[in-house]
Design a protein around this motif. Sequence first.
Motif, PDB file in Angstrom:
ATOM      1  N   GLU A  32       0.866  -1.264   0.160  1.00 39.24           N
ATOM      2  CA  GLU A  32       0.066   0.118  -0.099  1.00 39.24           C
ATOM      3  C   GLU A  32       0.820   1.087  -0.016  1.00 39.24           C
ATOM      4  N   VAL A  33       2.008   1.252   0.628  1.00 39.46           N
ATOM      5  CA  VAL A  33       2.661   2.361   0.870  1.00 39.46           C
ATOM      6  C   VAL A  33       3.413   2.584  -0.494  1.00 39.46           C
ATOM      7  N   PHE A  75       2.550   1.610  -3.340  1.00 41.49           N
ATOM      8  CA  PHE A  75       1.431   2.116  -4.442  1.00 41.49           C
ATOM      9  C   PHE A  75       1.058   3.465  -4.209  1.00 41.49           C
ATOM     10  N   PHE A  76       0.969   4.066  -2.905  1.00 42.49           N
ATOM     11  CA  PHE A  76       0.746   5.451  -2.681  1.00 42.49           C
ATOM     12  C   PHE A  76       1.882   6.351  -2.937  1.00 42.49           C
ATOM     13  N   MET A  77       2.928   5.943  -2.768  1.00 47.08           N
ATOM     14  CA  MET A  77       4.294   6.826  -3.314  1.00 47.08           C
ATOM     15  C   MET A  77       4.392   6.891  -4.889  1.00 47.08           C
ATOM     16  N   GLN A  92       1.330   6.471  -6.727  1.00 49.69           N
ATOM     17  CA  GLN A  92       0.276   7.132  -7.326  1.00 49.69           C
ATOM     18  C   GLN A  92       0.135   8.594  -6.783  1.00 49.69           C
ATOM     19  N   PHE A  93       0.608   9.065  -5.703  1.00 51.29           N
ATOM     20  CA  PHE A  93       0.560  10.219  -5.313  1.00 51.29           C
ATOM     21  C   PHE A  93       0.832  11.496  -6.360  1.00 51.29           C
ATOM     22  N   TRP A  95      -1.664  11.728  -9.141  1.00 55.66           N
ATOM     23  CA  TRP A  95      -2.698  12.574  -8.818  1.00 55.66           C
ATOM     24  C   TRP A  95      -2.527  13.815  -8.739  1.00 55.66           C
TER      25      TRP A  95
END
Length: 78
Positions: A15-16, A18-20, A22-23, A26
């Motif tokens: 999750e971390v 992916f967030f790094m 994806q952010f 976005w």
Amino acid sequence: MQTVRRLNLGIVLKEVAFFMLQFPAWWYSSGLLKVWRDIKRSYAPKRRLFKLRILYQHIFSTMFGDDHWEMHFVSVIV
């Protein structure tokens, strides 16, 4: 029990990661615009009050630092 902890740690790390990834995508696409609109929308009711506060603060100050009564009169009119 350790298998569950490893599984949870693996999920969290995925999750971390992916967030790094994806952010930034976005943020530079629609995120920055959305954040800017939200800030403007939350600040809008305060803008009018702020303008009036500045007006009342400077209504009797003279223009160009001239301290004659005529300049006080002109500054109130202008």
